[in-house]
Design an enzyme around this catalytic site. Structure first.
Site, PDB file in Angstrom:
ATOM      1  N   TYR A 154      83.633  33.308  39.667  1.00 55.86           N
ATOM      2  CA  TYR A 154      82.991  32.287  38.842  1.00 55.86           C
ATOM      3  C   TYR A 154      84.018  31.704  37.880  1.00 55.86           C
ATOM      4  O   TYR A 154      84.686  32.432  37.156  1.00 55.86           O
ATOM      5  CB  TYR A 154      81.841  32.949  38.081  1.00 55.86           C
ATOM      6  CG  TYR A 154      80.982  32.005  37.284  1.00 55.86           C
ATOM      7  CD1 TYR A 154      80.466  30.845  37.852  1.00 55.86           C
ATOM      8  CD2 TYR A 154      80.669  32.293  35.953  1.00 55.86           C
ATOM      9  CE1 TYR A 154      79.665  29.992  37.117  1.00 55.86           C
ATOM     10  CE2 TYR A 154      79.853  31.449  35.217  1.00 55.86           C
ATOM     11  CZ  TYR A 154      79.358  30.290  35.796  1.00 55.86           C
ATOM     12  OH  TYR A 154      78.562  29.449  35.081  1.00 55.86           O
TER      13      TYR A 154
ATOM     14  N   ALA B 127      37.230  34.522  40.791  1.00 55.42           N
ATOM     15  CA  ALA B 127      37.418  33.387  39.881  1.00 55.42           C
ATOM     16  C   ALA B 127      37.528  33.807  38.423  1.00 55.42           C
ATOM     17  O   ALA B 127      38.041  33.059  37.600  1.00 55.42           O
ATOM     18  CB  ALA B 127      36.271  32.398  40.044  1.00 55.42           C
TER      19      ALA B 127
ATOM     20  N   GLU C 133      21.695  45.058  35.384  1.00 56.74           N
ATOM     21  CA  GLU C 133      23.003  45.182  34.737  1.00 56.74           C
ATOM     22  C   GLU C 133      22.886  46.081  33.502  1.00 56.74           C
ATOM     23  O   GLU C 133      21.832  46.169  32.883  1.00 56.74           O
ATOM     24  CB  GLU C 133      23.514  43.795  34.338  1.00 56.74           C
ATOM     25  CG  GLU C 133      23.850  42.908  35.527  1.00 56.74           C
ATOM     26  CD  GLU C 133      24.827  43.573  36.492  1.00 56.74           C
ATOM     27  OE1 GLU C 133      25.932  43.934  36.070  1.00 56.74           O
ATOM     28  OE2 GLU C 133      24.468  43.756  37.664  1.00 56.74           O
TER      29      GLU C 133
ATOM     30  N   ARG D  31      38.459  41.777  29.780  1.00 57.35           N
ATOM     31  CA  ARG D  31      38.799  43.132  29.330  1.00 57.35           C
ATOM     32  C   ARG D  31      40.219  43.550  29.705  1.00 57.35           C
ATOM     33  O   ARG D  31      40.723  44.554  29.224  1.00 57.35           O
ATOM     34  CB  ARG D  31      37.773  44.132  29.896  1.00 57.35           C
ATOM     35  CG  ARG D  31      36.437  44.047  29.189  1.00 57.35           C
ATOM     36  CD  ARG D  31      35.331  44.758  29.962  1.00 57.35           C
ATOM     37  NE  ARG D  31      34.833  43.941  31.086  1.00 57.35           N
ATOM     38  CZ  ARG D  31      33.889  44.354  31.943  1.00 57.35           C
ATOM     39  NH1 ARG D  31      33.369  45.562  31.822  1.00 57.35           N
ATOM     40  NH2 ARG D  31      33.488  43.565  32.909  1.00 57.35           N
TER      41      ARG D  31
ATOM     42  N   GLN E  41      35.666  27.454  41.983  1.00 58.01           N
ATOM     43  CA  GLN E  41      34.544  27.582  41.051  1.00 58.01           C
ATOM     44  C   GLN E  41      35.066  27.119  39.686  1.00 58.01           C
ATOM     45  O   GLN E  41      35.823  27.830  39.039  1.00 58.01           O
ATOM     46  CB  GLN E  41      34.059  29.036  40.965  1.00 58.01           C
ATOM     47  CG  GLN E  41      32.809  29.203  40.124  1.00 58.01           C
ATOM     48  CD  GLN E  41      32.499  30.668  39.811  1.00 58.01           C
ATOM     49  OE1 GLN E  41      33.334  31.544  39.959  1.00 58.01           O
ATOM     50  NE2 GLN E  41      31.285  30.917  39.339  1.00 58.01           N
TER      51      GLN E  41
HETATM   52  C1  UD1 Z   1      29.437  43.292  38.857  1.00 64.19           C
HETATM   53  C2  UD1 Z   1      27.979  43.436  39.240  1.00 64.19           C
HETATM   54  C3  UD1 Z   1      27.533  44.858  38.959  1.00 64.19           C
HETATM   55  C4  UD1 Z   1      28.410  45.828  39.732  1.00 64.19           C
HETATM   56  C5  UD1 Z   1      29.871  45.592  39.414  1.00 64.19           C
HETATM   57  C6  UD1 Z   1      30.748  46.385  40.352  1.00 64.19           C
HETATM   58  C7  UD1 Z   1      26.918  41.251  38.864  1.00 64.19           C
HETATM   59  C8  UD1 Z   1      26.060  40.453  37.963  1.00 64.19           C
HETATM   60  N1  UD1 Z   1      27.169  42.512  38.487  1.00 64.19           N
HETATM   61  O1  UD1 Z   1      29.534  43.470  37.447  1.00 64.19           O
HETATM   62  O2  UD1 Z   1      26.175  45.040  39.354  1.00 64.19           O
HETATM   63  O3  UD1 Z   1      28.048  47.160  39.438  1.00 64.19           O
HETATM   64  O4  UD1 Z   1      30.233  44.221  39.568  1.00 64.19           O
HETATM   65  O5  UD1 Z   1      32.102  46.306  40.013  1.00 64.19           O
HETATM   66  O6  UD1 Z   1      27.334  40.763  39.892  1.00 64.19           O
HETATM   67  N2  UD1 Z   1      33.524  36.414  39.400  1.00 64.19           N
HETATM   68  C9  UD1 Z   1      33.655  35.125  39.842  1.00 64.19           C
HETATM   69  N3  UD1 Z   1      32.998  34.122  39.205  1.00 64.19           N
HETATM   70  C10 UD1 Z   1      32.185  34.347  38.130  1.00 64.19           C
HETATM   71  C11 UD1 Z   1      32.047  35.682  37.675  1.00 64.19           C
HETATM   72  C12 UD1 Z   1      32.712  36.705  38.334  1.00 64.19           C
HETATM   73  O7  UD1 Z   1      34.368  34.867  40.812  1.00 64.19           O
HETATM   74  O8  UD1 Z   1      31.637  33.375  37.620  1.00 64.19           O
HETATM   75  C13 UD1 Z   1      34.241  37.505  40.084  1.00 64.19           C
HETATM   76  C14 UD1 Z   1      35.245  38.190  39.163  1.00 64.19           C
HETATM   77  O9  UD1 Z   1      36.501  37.547  39.232  1.00 64.19           O
HETATM   78  C15 UD1 Z   1      35.302  39.594  39.734  1.00 64.19           C
HETATM   79  C16 UD1 Z   1      33.934  39.789  40.364  1.00 64.19           C
HETATM   80  O10 UD1 Z   1      33.355  38.497  40.486  1.00 64.19           O
HETATM   81  O11 UD1 Z   1      36.272  39.725  40.749  1.00 64.19           O
HETATM   82  C17 UD1 Z   1      33.034  40.685  39.520  1.00 64.19           C
HETATM   83  O12 UD1 Z   1      32.854  40.126  38.246  1.00 64.19           O
HETATM   84  P1  UD1 Z   1      32.752  41.000  36.939  1.00 64.19           P
HETATM   85  O13 UD1 Z   1      32.566  40.110  35.809  1.00 64.19           O
HETATM   86  O14 UD1 Z   1      33.845  41.995  36.889  1.00 64.19           O
HETATM   87  O15 UD1 Z   1      31.352  41.773  37.221  1.00 64.19           O
HETATM   88  P2  UD1 Z   1      30.859  43.123  36.563  1.00 64.19           P
HETATM   89  O16 UD1 Z   1      30.392  42.863  35.194  1.00 64.19           O
HETATM   90  O17 UD1 Z   1      31.859  44.175  36.744  1.00 64.19           O
HETATM   91 CA    CA Z   2      33.928  44.234  37.560  1.00 69.00          CA
END
Ligand code: UD1
Ligand code: CA
Length: 466
Positions: free
Chosen positions: A392, A13, A159, A18, A77
């Site tokens: 054409y 979602a 985290e 970045r 979501q």
């Molecule tokens: C997350 C993990 C971290 C892990 C890392 C691995 C958490 C809090 N942290 O961090 O421990 O090492 O991934 O790559 O989970 N997403 C949603 N809805 C939201 C937020 C995120 O669907 O509200 C999805 C994003 O689209 C993405 C995935 O979840 O595909 C991961 O989200 P991202 O924000 O990249 O997490 P990281 O900070 O990388």
């Molecule tokens: Ca990630």
């Protein structure tokens, strides 16, 4: 092998700030597929589409559209309040499903189905409530760190932003992939709170919540860290793309395809190439292209969503899109085939020849400098250099038909709609506006006039004038 009683949720979602993009992160492509397609395709190797749920938010419609042919489910979501929140939003759809709940992240496309199967098997054996897939990274920056007790139980995942200096030294990281006992998961997930600087519901917090209520969380550590690379920016996207490409090229080479300078070619995951075909440097073979055995794809050629039979020769710098070439056909160098062009067996298309929505019959030849659009050209036809179908008129497209065995002289202009009968012969330089019957000669050009002595007389006049 399919798992029974396994539900897979894929979190997709987030926008992915970045990436610095207007496009949702999971819609970016690596290895010729969007990131989300990779993850869904891997999930489909483990469980049925009715039990795969993609959590969508940013550009939800585009994500759903991208996945529409795969028959998987989606959960909306609305606000992205974190990975934990993403799952909470799925409670209604998911909490009734028995067995195991696996969570994958849509931005981690390299995970293999073998590893996921091992995770499920390991989880079942250990009788833990949750199993986290982890790996060791020399540089764990940005990832959640996995904190364990001496018995190897996972106590917490912290985290990057929340970690103490000591915790930051931990090199075992959370991949974002987990296997949960579904019933216990739904019992506890509601207790995750957004008590962190980002005010997000972190799915990772469930580890501590489980620990406090006496449930065991284990880690399964894998050696190949590349499998769990999460993509956050375009540098990582390019790294993952390169990995997919080299995996694909290696698989092709091991299956009997010669790839010259493999590091220079770009071959999408969905491409199939037969044995003893040769791919020259810098070729790009894209989309759902299928190439038969003993073909050659020349240097710098681009072949996209096209079907090539056996022993097809594609010369350098040729571009083929949405087209078909039958056995032993030739195209190139420098040809362009597009929009359903069909080059039948043994036919030749040469340099600077463009075919659009055109069939070129078996053994026919268009060797140099021609545009053939909206045309149906029979077998054994010769299309001379410089032939143009004027398809054409400024408003509409019109068809050209050329019968078997016709000979179209060089620099012919065929004003469509037009029909050239089989066996007909067109004089070079003709502008053809009326149908030419079978076996006739069509001539449409000014008659040549020779004026005896004219040039010599002109020279005399101009010299006298000096
Ligand atoms: C997350 C993990 C971290 C892990 C890392 C691995 C958490 C809090 N942290 O961090 O421990 O090492 O991934 O790559 O989970 N997403 C949603 N809805 C939201 C937020 C995120 O669907 O509200 C999805 C994003 O689209 C993405 C995935 O979840 O595909 C991961 O989200 P991202 O924000 O990249 O997490 P990281 O900070 O990388
Ligand atoms: Ca990630």
């Amino acid at each position: 092998m399919m798992e029974t009683d396994l539900t897979i949720v894929i979190l997709a979602a987030g926008l992915g700030t970045r990436m610095k993009s207007a496009k949702a992160k999971v819609l970016h492509r690596a290895g010729g597929k969007t990131l989300i397609e990779h993850v869904v395709d891997t999930a489909l190797e483990l469980t049925s589409p009715e039990r795969i749920f993609v959590v969508v938010g940013h550009q939800a419609d585009q994500v759903r559209q991208t996945l529409s042919s795969r028959g998987v489910q989606s959960i909306k979501q609305r606000d992205q309040k974190g990975t934990g929140h993403a799952l909470m939003e799925g409670r209604e759809a998911l909490s009734g499903l028995p067995g195991l709940l696996m969570v994958l992240y849509g931005d981690g496309p390299l995970i293999s189905s073998d590893t996921l199967r091992r995770l499920v098997a390991g989880h079942r054996e250990s009788a833990a409530t949750a199993t986290v897939l982890t790996t060791l990274l020399d540089d764990p920056t940005g990832y959640g760190r996995v904190l364990k007790d001496p018995d190897g139980r996972v106590l917490a995942i912290v985290e990057q932003k929340a970690a103490t200096p000591d915790q930051l030294l931990v090199k075992e990281i959370n991949s974002g992939i987990y296997c949960f006992a579904a019933a216990e998961f739904w019992e506890h997930v509601g207790r995750i709170e957004p008590n962190n600087p980002a005010r997000e519901y972190y799915l990772t917090d469930i580890v501590e919540i489980f620990g406090k209520s006496g449930h065991v969380v284990r880690a399964m550590r894998i050696d190949d860290a590349a499998e769990v690379l999460g993509i956050n920016n375009r540098v990582e996207l390019a790294q993952v793309d390169r990995l997919f490409r080299s995996r694909k090229v290696e698989a092709l080479m091991l299956a009997g395809v010669t790839v010259e300078r493999p590091e220079t070619v770009t071959i999408d995951c969905g491409v199939q190439i037969g044995m003893d075909s040769v791919i020259e440097p810098f070729a790009r073979i894209l989309g759902s292209t299928t190439i038969g055995e003993e073909c050659t794809i020349g240097a710098c050629a681009i072949v996209q969503n096209s079907r090539l039979g056996r022993a097809v020769q594609v010369g350098p710098f040729t571009i083929i899109q949405d087209s078909r070439l039958d056995d032993e056909a030739h195209a190139g160098p420098y040809s362009r085939l597009r929009m359903g062009a069909h080059v039948e067996a043994g036919a030749h298309v040469g340099n600077f020849v463009e075919l659009k929505k055109t069939r070129l019959g078996a053994q026919s030849k268009a060797m140099h400098l021609a545009y053939l659009g909206d045309s149906d050209i029979g077998q054994g036809v010769n299309i001379g250099a410089g032939t143009i179908t004027c398809n054409y008129d400024g408003a509409k497209k019109h068809a050209t038909r050329i019968g078997d065995g016709a000979f179209v002289g060089s620099n012919s202009t065929l004003v469509a709609p037009i029909e050239i009968g089989s066996g007909a012969y067109l004089g070079a330089g003709s502008v053809i506006t009326k149908a030419v019957p079978p076996d006739a000669l069509g001539l449409g050009r000014a008659h040549q006039v020779n004026k005896e002595d004219w040039a010599r007389r002109r020279r005399k006049v101009t010299q006298a004038g000096k």
